[in-house]
Design an enzyme around this catalytic site. Structure first.
Site, short mmCIF file in Angstrom:
data_model
loop_
_atom_site.label_atom_id
_atom_site.label_comp_id
_atom_site.label_asym_id
_atom_site.label_seq_id
_atom_site.Cartn_x
_atom_site.Cartn_y
_atom_site.Cartn_z
N HIS A 67 5.10 4.94 -0.85
CA HIS A 67 3.98 3.33 -1.36
C HIS A 67 3.09 3.63 -2.20
O HIS A 67 2.78 2.66 -2.18
CB HIS A 67 3.33 3.65 0.45
CG HIS A 67 2.95 2.44 0.03
ND1 HIS A 67 3.64 1.14 0.98
CD2 HIS A 67 1.73 1.43 0.16
CE1 HIS A 67 2.59 0.45 0.82
NE2 HIS A 67 1.93 0.83 0.34
N GLU A 68 2.19 4.41 -2.24
CA GLU A 68 0.94 4.58 -2.81
C GLU A 68 0.99 4.64 -4.21
O GLU A 68 1.01 4.38 -5.22
CB GLU A 68 -0.03 5.55 -3.08
CG GLU A 68 -1.34 5.46 -1.57
CD GLU A 68 -1.31 3.92 -0.91
OE1 GLU A 68 -2.03 4.00 -1.94
OE2 GLU A 68 -1.35 3.46 0.13
N HIS A 71 2.43 1.82 -6.26
CA HIS A 71 1.38 1.53 -6.68
C HIS A 71 0.65 1.66 -8.16
O HIS A 71 0.62 0.93 -8.72
CB HIS A 71 -0.15 1.34 -5.69
CG HIS A 71 0.64 0.34 -4.24
ND1 HIS A 71 0.72 -1.26 -4.64
CD2 HIS A 71 0.12 0.77 -3.11
CE1 HIS A 71 0.01 -1.46 -3.42
NE2 HIS A 71 0.37 -0.74 -2.71
#
Length: 391
Positions: A67-68, A71
């Site tokens: 998820h990170e 980003h």
């Protein structure tokens, strides 16, 4: 959130773990091994429950990292430098060196995180269905199904329109696009974040007090984090609006007191605090006048008193490679993330290798406290006009 253990670089991004990540590993493992798995599929050994629960907790951390990383990768593609990623108790945090330049870039960076979690949840749901069709152990299917559900929940929760969640970034991008004012957009997203945080705190404690469910403490903890983070985000936005465009030379302390690298610590201590040295950190100069490091009072204090007479400043200082270096014309806002991450919270300011100043977080705080210059009232216009405030 500072990292405790570095995992190296993934896709060119520095990745680390904070010690508090052990909390989420323990909580997930215990909840699955002693609750979820035995209740859904009794009859297996304790070793099987615990081994599969621990494996699921590790895979969950990997999904948080994915998820990170999403980003971070999209941020870099949109011209935003990424300082690193740290996983901790309440999830993960990608540290961005600066903000997105446009609302569209903000939207892309924010949206990719929940989208990654939702895609991971969907893929894992497909894997669980496939394993079930192949008549694989029901316990394994349960673990994969749980991972699918938790990723979908993670994606949905992060999409809520409240800072500092990804949905808060999406809300800010929308408000920024609509109003043309990034500061105003940040205030709106932060207010939504505080409202969501208080809702979670109140409902969490209500569950504990009236429902006698200790599990309500978890949403209350997350809610409190949302309140704190949203408030901090609003303050940072206000700070950016004040410091925007201001170079380091306007804020730094010029011509700082220096220390020769050949001096002994005993001689240094004899000079302060009522002698020549009245500060707590000093650039160290070599014989040729070049800056070679930074000596802090803390580094002197940890040196035994009996050894200070034979210990030179060069031996006790922080080498220049471990010190934040800034240029006089560098924007203060670009320097601030590095300054806050530095153990000494100071930057040495060099102009083509020549020492011209030193900058501390206290210097920036004083700049923020200084009264703003009054602005002239613009002339009244006879017709409607639109202005756009720089942020």
């Amino acid at each position: 959130m500072n990292e405790t253990l570095s995992l190296g670089r993934i896709a060119g991004v520095r990745v680390g773990l904070n010690w508090s990540v052990l909390v989420i590993v323990v909580l997930v493992t215990v909840a699955l091994a002693r609750g979820e798995f035995p209740a859904a599929h009794p009859g297996y050994s304790a070793v099987q429950y615990w081994a599969l629960a621990l494996s699921a907790a590790v895979v969950f951390l990997v999904s948080l990292l994915a998820h990170e990383l999403a980003h971070a990768v999209v941020a870099r593609r949109n011209g935003v430098q990424v300082d690193g990623i740290t996983l901790w108790m309440l999830g993960g945090a990608a540290r961005l060196h600066s903000e997105a330049a446009t609302p569209a870039a903000e939207l892309r960076i924010a949206a990719v995180g929940p989208l990654t979690s939702l895609l991971a949840g969907g893929a894992l749901a497909g894997v669980a269905a496939g394993l079930d069709a192949l008549h694989v152990s029901g316990l394994v299917v349960e673990a994969v199904a749980w991972l699918s559900a938790i990723n979908i929940l993670l994606g949905v929760f992060n999409a809520l329109p409240a800072a500092p969640l990804d949905g808060g970034r999406l809300l800010r991008a929308y408000l920024w696009h609509r109003t043309g004012d990034r500061l105003r957009a940040t205030r709106g997203a932060s207010a939504a974040g505080r409202a969501l945080g208080w809702f979670m705190v109140l409902t969490g404690f209500a569950a504990v007090l009236f429902g006698h469910h200790l599990s309500g403490l978890w949403p209350a903890l997350i809610g409190w984090f949302l309140i704190s983070a949203a408030t901090a985000e609003a303050r940072q936005a206000e700070m950016r609006s004040v410091l925007g465009g201001i170079p380091v030379r306007r804020v730094m302390t010029p011509n700082p007191v220096t220390v020769p690298d050949a001096a002994t610590l005993a001689g240094f201590v004899a000079e302060g605090p009522f002698g020549h040295y009245r500060h707590s950190a000093f650039p160290v100069l070599a014989a040729d006048g070049s800056v070679v490091g930074l000596l802090t009072v803390r580094r002197v204090e940890v040196t035994p008193a009996q050894a200070r007479a034979s210990t030179t400043v060069r031996e006790a200082m922080r080498p220049l490679d471990d010190v934040v270096i800034a240029a006089p014309e560098e924007p203060v806002l670009d320097l601030l993330p590095r300054l806050e991450a530095s153990p000494v919270r100071r930057a040495v300011v060099l102009d083509e290798g020549r020492l011209v100043g030193i900058l501390t977080v206290a210097d920036i705080t004083r700049a923020l406290a200084w009264p703003a210059e009054p602005t002239q009232t613009p002339p009244r216009s006879t017709g409607p006009h639109l202005t756009r405030e720089a942020s």
